[in-house]
Write an enzyme that holds these catalytic residues in place. Sequence first.
Site, PDB file in Angstrom:
ATOM      1  N   GLU A   1      29.325  31.088  34.567  1.00  0.00           N
ATOM      2  CA  GLU A   1      28.853  32.424  34.170  1.00  0.00           C
ATOM      3  C   GLU A   1      29.674  33.010  33.024  1.00  0.00           C
ATOM      4  O   GLU A   1      29.203  33.874  32.291  1.00  0.00           O
ATOM      5  CB  GLU A   1      28.860  33.378  35.388  1.00  0.00           C
ATOM      6  CG  GLU A   1      30.226  33.836  35.904  1.00  0.00           C
ATOM      7  CD  GLU A   1      30.890  32.863  36.890  1.00  0.00           C
ATOM      8  OE1 GLU A   1      30.539  31.665  36.858  1.00  0.00           O
ATOM      9  OE2 GLU A   1      31.763  33.294  37.655  1.00  0.00           O
TER      10      GLU A   1
ATOM     11  N   GLU B   1      49.761  57.039  31.487  1.00  0.00           N
ATOM     12  CA  GLU B   1      49.964  55.623  31.152  1.00  0.00           C
ATOM     13  C   GLU B   1      49.579  55.275  29.723  1.00  0.00           C
ATOM     14  O   GLU B   1      50.125  54.360  29.135  1.00  0.00           O
ATOM     15  CB  GLU B   1      49.138  54.712  32.068  1.00  0.00           C
ATOM     16  CG  GLU B   1      49.587  54.643  33.487  1.00  0.00           C
ATOM     17  CD  GLU B   1      48.851  55.640  34.352  1.00  0.00           C
ATOM     18  OE1 GLU B   1      48.223  56.577  33.789  1.00  0.00           O
ATOM     19  OE2 GLU B   1      48.904  55.503  35.575  1.00  0.00           O
TER      20      GLU B   1
ATOM     21  N   HIS C   1      33.531  28.124  36.483  1.00  0.00           N
ATOM     22  CA  HIS C   1      32.764  29.376  36.399  1.00  0.00           C
ATOM     23  C   HIS C   1      31.846  29.360  35.180  1.00  0.00           C
ATOM     24  O   HIS C   1      32.209  29.884  34.123  1.00  0.00           O
ATOM     25  CB  HIS C   1      33.721  30.570  36.317  1.00  0.00           C
ATOM     26  CG  HIS C   1      34.432  30.846  37.595  1.00  0.00           C
ATOM     27  ND1 HIS C   1      33.913  31.670  38.568  1.00  0.00           N
ATOM     28  CD2 HIS C   1      35.599  30.389  38.079  1.00  0.00           C
ATOM     29  CE1 HIS C   1      34.739  31.716  39.595  1.00  0.00           C
ATOM     30  NE2 HIS C   1      35.778  30.942  39.326  1.00  0.00           N
TER      31      HIS C   1
ATOM     32  N   LYS D   1      32.815  52.237  27.270  1.00  0.00           N
ATOM     33  CA  LYS D   1      33.566  52.017  26.028  1.00  0.00           C
ATOM     34  C   LYS D   1      33.547  50.551  25.619  1.00  0.00           C
ATOM     35  O   LYS D   1      33.426  50.216  24.453  1.00  0.00           O
ATOM     36  CB  LYS D   1      35.038  52.371  26.300  1.00  0.00           C
ATOM     37  CG  LYS D   1      35.554  53.523  25.524  1.00  0.00           C
ATOM     38  CD  LYS D   1      37.041  53.693  25.793  1.00  0.00           C
ATOM     39  CE  LYS D   1      37.375  53.667  27.253  1.00  0.00           C
ATOM     40  NZ  LYS D   1      38.718  53.334  27.610  1.00  0.00           N
TER      41      LYS D   1
ATOM     42  N   MET E   1      31.345  26.104  45.802  1.00  0.00           N
ATOM     43  CA  MET E   1      31.280  24.633  45.846  1.00  0.00           C
ATOM     44  C   MET E   1      32.121  24.145  47.020  1.00  0.00           C
ATOM     45  O   MET E   1      31.710  23.273  47.789  1.00  0.00           O
ATOM     46  CB  MET E   1      31.823  24.034  44.553  1.00  0.00           C
ATOM     47  CG  MET E   1      32.177  22.558  44.712  1.00  0.00           C
ATOM     48  SD  MET E   1      32.525  21.769  43.150  1.00  0.00           S
ATOM     49  CE  MET E   1      33.393  20.296  43.650  1.00  0.00           C
TER      50      MET E   1
ATOM     51  N   SER F   1      34.531  55.086  32.849  1.00  0.00           N
ATOM     52  CA  SER F   1      33.222  54.421  33.010  1.00  0.00           C
ATOM     53  C   SER F   1      32.156  54.926  32.038  1.00  0.00           C
ATOM     54  O   SER F   1      30.995  55.069  32.404  1.00  0.00           O
ATOM     55  CB  SER F   1      32.672  54.579  34.436  1.00  0.00           C
ATOM     56  OG  SER F   1      33.597  54.108  35.355  1.00  0.00           O
TER      57      SER F   1
ATOM     58  N   CYS G   1      32.609  27.698  42.320  1.00  0.00           N
ATOM     59  CA  CYS G   1      34.016  27.663  42.711  1.00  0.00           C
ATOM     60  C   CYS G   1      34.163  27.648  44.243  1.00  0.00           C
ATOM     61  O   CYS G   1      33.944  26.628  44.863  1.00  0.00           O
ATOM     62  CB  CYS G   1      34.764  28.806  42.042  1.00  0.00           C
ATOM     63  SG  CYS G   1      36.516  28.427  41.835  1.00  0.00           S
TER      64      CYS G   1
ATOM     65  N   LYS H   1      27.830  71.800  16.103  1.00  0.00           N
ATOM     66  CA  LYS H   1      28.865  72.568  16.813  1.00  0.00           C
ATOM     67  C   LYS H   1      30.024  71.647  17.220  1.00  0.00           C
ATOM     68  O   LYS H   1      31.196  71.979  17.015  1.00  0.00           O
ATOM     69  CB  LYS H   1      28.235  73.210  18.058  1.00  0.00           C
ATOM     70  CG  LYS H   1      29.187  74.081  18.836  1.00  0.00           C
ATOM     71  CD  LYS H   1      28.432  74.748  19.973  1.00  0.00           C
ATOM     72  CE  LYS H   1      29.397  75.290  21.011  1.00  0.00           C
ATOM     73  NZ  LYS H   1      28.703  75.627  22.247  1.00  0.00           N
TER      74      LYS H   1
ATOM     75  N   ARG I   1      42.858  27.667  42.931  1.00  0.00           N
ATOM     76  CA  ARG I   1      44.105  27.063  43.369  1.00  0.00           C
ATOM     77  C   ARG I   1      43.842  25.808  44.205  1.00  0.00           C
ATOM     78  O   ARG I   1      44.666  24.931  44.302  1.00  0.00           O
ATOM     79  CB  ARG I   1      44.810  28.098  44.256  1.00  0.00           C
ATOM     80  CG  ARG I   1      46.296  28.103  44.215  1.00  0.00           C
ATOM     81  CD  ARG I   1      46.837  29.215  45.114  1.00  0.00           C
ATOM     82  NE  ARG I   1      46.538  30.548  44.610  1.00  0.00           N
ATOM     83  CZ  ARG I   1      47.157  31.135  43.586  1.00  0.00           C
ATOM     84  NH1 ARG I   1      48.105  30.490  42.954  1.00  0.00           N
ATOM     85  NH2 ARG I   1      46.831  32.352  43.183  1.00  0.00           N
TER      86      ARG I   1
HETATM   87  N1  GLN Z   1      39.843  30.492  46.667  1.00  0.00           N
HETATM   88  C1  GLN Z   1      39.450  29.294  46.002  1.00  0.00           C
HETATM   89  C2  GLN Z   1      40.604  28.653  45.255  1.00  0.00           C
HETATM   90  O1  GLN Z   1      41.580  29.275  44.961  1.00  0.00           O
HETATM   91  C3  GLN Z   1      38.290  29.542  45.053  1.00  0.00           C
HETATM   92  C4  GLN Z   1      38.625  30.425  43.915  1.00  0.00           C
HETATM   93  C5  GLN Z   1      37.402  30.937  43.204  1.00  0.00           C
HETATM   94  O2  GLN Z   1      36.321  30.907  43.768  1.00  0.00           O
HETATM   95  N2  GLN Z   1      37.565  31.446  42.001  1.00  0.00           N
HETATM   96  O3  GLN Z   1      40.544  27.478  44.947  1.00  0.00           O
END
Ligand code: GLN
Length: 544
Positions: free
Chosen positions: A518, A148, A516, A17, A385, A14, A382, A222, A471
């Site tokens: 954002e 790792e 999304h 980087k 909505m 954290s 998402c 140093k 999904r």
């Molecule tokens: N769980 C919901 C879906 O799979 C919304 C996924 C999300 O908000 N990214 O459709």
Amino acid sequence: MTRFIFITGGVVSSLGKGLGSAALAALLQARGYSVRLRKLDPYLNVDPGTMSPTQHGEVFVTDDGAETDLDLGHYERFTGVHTRKTDNVTTGRIYSDVLARERRGDYLGATIQVIPHVTDAIKAFVRNDLSGEDFVLCEIGGTVGDIESLPFLEAIRQIGNELGRSQVCFIHVTLIPYIKAAGELKTKPTQHSVKELQSLGIQPDILLCRTEYHLEREQRDKIGLFCNVRSDDVILASDVNNIYEVPVAYHNEGLDTQVCAHFGLNSPKPDLARWREISQSVASPEGEVTIAIVGKYTSLKDSYKSLSEALAHGGIANRVRVNLTFLNSELFEHEDETSYLHHLEDVGGILVPGGFGLRGAEGKIEAIRIAREHKIPYLGICFGMQMAVLETARALAGMDKASSTEFGPCDDALVGLMTEWTAGNKVQTRSDGDDLGGTMRLGAYDCVLEEGSLVRSIYDAEQIQERHRHRYEVNVAYRDTLKNAGMVMSGVSPDGALPEIVERPDHPWFVAVQFHPELKSKPFEPHPLFTGFVSAAYKKATLL
Ligand code: GLN
């Protein structure tokens, strides 16, 4: 000639980087160079898509549909260069590729070993899919000393050896802790971490030292002496007030100058006007507004990294400071509304972000009801909505059993598992029993905006493209039912089959999107939905 800059981290995790890599890339860009940023992640997951956001932070999605580390979000926000599938790899991905090749018999009877087979696969990844960029900055996740990371460090050591110092630069990010009782900054952890790196055959060229306090010249000398680095290459990385000050701060400490000196580049000074303007605007807002994010992953701020940044960008566009209050949606599941209404009292806008699963879903629906009834600007993303659609169906369309099949079988499945859709020119099919990893509708898809809608004016475009990761899907067959309940589908996929945006014309600002937004917002190019949402929220807040 493409030059490679490898960024490792030491002492603790954290240290920023990812941000440092992104800021350096921005500085090189400001000197006129083209850049590309990549991340090598040493964990065993094939990608972070199956990890809980409260463990590893948000999953960042690229246009081409890769689920990647959140640092790729920093890369895009600082450089504007869209990342791709080929910009993030994990140990899990490398091993699964190597093992698949072994099964195919591609190694012609050889014994498969970490060196050279795994390291070759890592090196191939680092040099793959480039198009003559001036610089490739490649960040190694984790901390030097982790078991790792060894194959990754070995691979970059080999690249350094093969290409030579004129084409490769190693930057090591460390911490100089301040010991309160002694009143001193301590350089020993940095020395140890560099020793560890040297024992793996890597001599860092530049040290980026994170400190909370100023480092005196003699301490830098140093560190340089003990770490075999020139003291000009010991760069101080002090904390700053906001992340968009980082490029200018690192430039003032000489980071990009030393990188250019390392490669023998005599480039002009960077043009940092863009970064100065952004920092200035963040530092001197003309007002402020509080936005409530009602979600489930509120215990780790990084779960909503891109979202927080996009809201800050919306603030930059409106010259206001956006304060965020993260509320666990389960707070809204209490019987008595007076026990939670106060959480939203001073709030200018409510946002329900992406999410998964039943836990907390009813609370989100309740928060949306409050936003709708109290005319508080609402942005649903998402899952936000899908829950907005359920709220309207239940409250205003008489479908009190309206639900999503994500929560189990139901009679009124307004939101259902998507089993078939088209991506590009390929049909994708899914079923209940599929693997969870990498099987969602992922990446950029087109969306057509309805004329006269709020989103059409916000985007000022007929067709847009946004990134998806889900999904389940709102069932377009309920278009009229929802319309009669005051909710219009103002954005749909070009074939009209998949609702992408809903809005409520009877509300000052109520927009919910299946994608999304954002992920595409940048400080120098705030996303229009966030600009619009923050503006509406600020307006609401000034009336409070
Ligand atoms: N769980 C919901 C879906 O799979 C919304 C996924 C999300 O908000 N990214 O459709």
